[in-house]
Design a protein around this motif. Sequence first.
Motif, PDB file in Angstrom:
ATOM      1  N   ALA A 132      16.001   6.934  -6.305  1.00 35.94           N
ATOM      2  CA  ALA A 132      16.338   6.070  -5.170  1.00 35.94           C
ATOM      3  C   ALA A 132      16.154   6.809  -3.847  1.00 35.94           C
ATOM      4  O   ALA A 132      15.655   6.241  -2.873  1.00 35.94           O
ATOM      5  N   ASP A 133      16.546   8.075  -3.828  1.00 33.50           N
ATOM      6  CA  ASP A 133      16.363   8.860  -2.603  1.00 33.50           C
ATOM      7  C   ASP A 133      14.885   9.063  -2.299  1.00 33.50           C
ATOM      8  O   ASP A 133      14.459   9.000  -1.142  1.00 33.50           O
ATOM      9  N   GLY A 134      14.082   9.307  -3.309  1.00 35.27           N
ATOM     10  CA  GLY A 134      12.641   9.485  -3.112  1.00 35.27           C
ATOM     11  C   GLY A 134      11.981   8.203  -2.637  1.00 35.27           C
ATOM     12  O   GLY A 134      11.063   8.233  -1.825  1.00 35.27           O
ATOM     13  N   THR A 135      12.457   7.070  -3.162  1.00 38.07           N
ATOM     14  CA  THR A 135      11.898   5.789  -2.729  1.00 38.07           C
ATOM     15  C   THR A 135      12.202   5.540  -1.261  1.00 38.07           C
ATOM     16  O   THR A 135      11.332   5.095  -0.502  1.00 38.07           O
ATOM     17  N   ILE A 136      13.413   5.838  -0.858  1.00 33.66           N
ATOM     18  CA  ILE A 136      13.790   5.671   0.549  1.00 33.66           C
ATOM     19  C   ILE A 136      12.979   6.621   1.421  1.00 33.66           C
ATOM     20  O   ILE A 136      12.454   6.228   2.468  1.00 33.66           O
TER      21      ILE A 136
ATOM     22  N   TRP B 276       0.827  -1.208   0.000  1.00 33.39           N
ATOM     23  CA  TRP B 276       0.000   0.000   0.000  1.00 33.39           C
ATOM     24  C   TRP B 276       0.861   1.258   0.000  1.00 33.39           C
ATOM     25  O   TRP B 276       0.584   2.205  -0.744  1.00 33.39           O
ATOM     26  N   LEU B 277       1.892   1.288   0.824  1.00 30.37           N
ATOM     27  CA  LEU B 277       2.793   2.448   0.840  1.00 30.37           C
ATOM     28  C   LEU B 277       3.526   2.602  -0.487  1.00 30.37           C
ATOM     29  O   LEU B 277       3.739   3.717  -0.961  1.00 30.37           O
ATOM     30  N   HIS B 278       3.927   1.487  -1.097  1.00 32.51           N
ATOM     31  CA  HIS B 278       4.625   1.521  -2.378  1.00 32.51           C
ATOM     32  C   HIS B 278       3.721   2.132  -3.451  1.00 32.51           C
ATOM     33  O   HIS B 278       4.161   2.952  -4.261  1.00 32.51           O
ATOM     34  N   GLN B 279       2.462   1.780  -3.439  1.00 29.33           N
ATOM     35  CA  GLN B 279       1.521   2.296  -4.423  1.00 29.33           C
ATOM     36  C   GLN B 279       1.203   3.767  -4.155  1.00 29.33           C
ATOM     37  O   GLN B 279       1.137   4.570  -5.076  1.00 29.33           O
ATOM     38  N   GLN B 280       1.027   4.137  -2.904  1.00 24.43           N
ATOM     39  CA  GLN B 280       0.662   5.504  -2.563  1.00 24.43           C
ATOM     40  C   GLN B 280       1.811   6.491  -2.733  1.00 24.43           C
ATOM     41  O   GLN B 280       1.585   7.658  -3.007  1.00 24.43           O
ATOM     42  N   SER B 281       3.031   6.028  -2.591  1.00 26.46           N
ATOM     43  CA  SER B 281       4.172   6.946  -2.680  1.00 26.46           C
ATOM     44  C   SER B 281       4.546   7.279  -4.113  1.00 26.46           C
ATOM     45  O   SER B 281       5.262   8.243  -4.354  1.00 26.46           O
ATOM     46  N   GLY B 282       4.095   6.513  -5.054  1.00 28.77           N
ATOM     47  CA  GLY B 282       4.453   6.757  -6.449  1.00 28.77           C
ATOM     48  C   GLY B 282       5.665   5.965  -6.885  1.00 28.77           C
ATOM     49  O   GLY B 282       6.102   6.064  -8.026  1.00 28.77           O
TER      50      GLY B 282
END
Length: 174
Positions: free
Chosen positions: A102-106, A88-94
Motif C-alpha cells: 500500500a505504501d509503494g502504491t501511494i 499508464w502510471l499504474h502500469q509503469q509503477s508495477g
Amino acid sequence: MSTQTLEKTETTAPTSTAATAKKTTAKPVKGQKDSKLRTGWRRLAPEKETGRFSVAVWAGFFRAIVLLADCLLASITAMVIIPLLGAWLHQQSGASRGALSADGTITLWLMPLLFLVVLLAAGEIVVMRGMWRWATRMIAKIRDARGEATGADVTTKSTTRTTNPSKTKRKRSK
C-alpha cells in the motif's frame, strides 16, 4: 530711404529658420495599408450602421465561445486525459502486478498522478485565462472600431497628498 528700397527690403526679407526647417524636414507620409484583419474588423463593426449587431451581442458571443471551450477542455481532461494518465502510471509503477504494498502504491502511483493532475489543472487555468483575455481584446477591438467610449477613456483627477502621512496620523497630546 526711397520707397523703392523699402519695397525691396520687404519682399526680400529672409524667412524664419523654423519655416525653412519645416520645408526641409517634412517628408510626405505614405498611406499605410491596413492589414486584412483590421479591415475585416471594420467591416464587422462599422461606425454608424444600425443593421449590425451591438457590442453587447458580440461580447456575449465571444464570452459564450470561451466558456464553451473551457467546458470542453475541462471535461476532456477529466474524462480522458487523467484516466489514461492514471492507467499508464499504474502500469509503469508495477502496482498492476500486485508487487507493491500500500505504501509503494501511494509512493509510486498515487503521488505522481496527483502531481501531474495539479500540473494539468494549472496549465488549464493558464489556457482558460488566455482565452478570456483574448475575448476581452476582441471585444475591445470591436468597441474601438465602432468608436464607442470605454470606461477606461474617462480620466479621473488624481488626489495626491503633499503632506507627509506620518505627521498627520500622530497623536497630539494636550
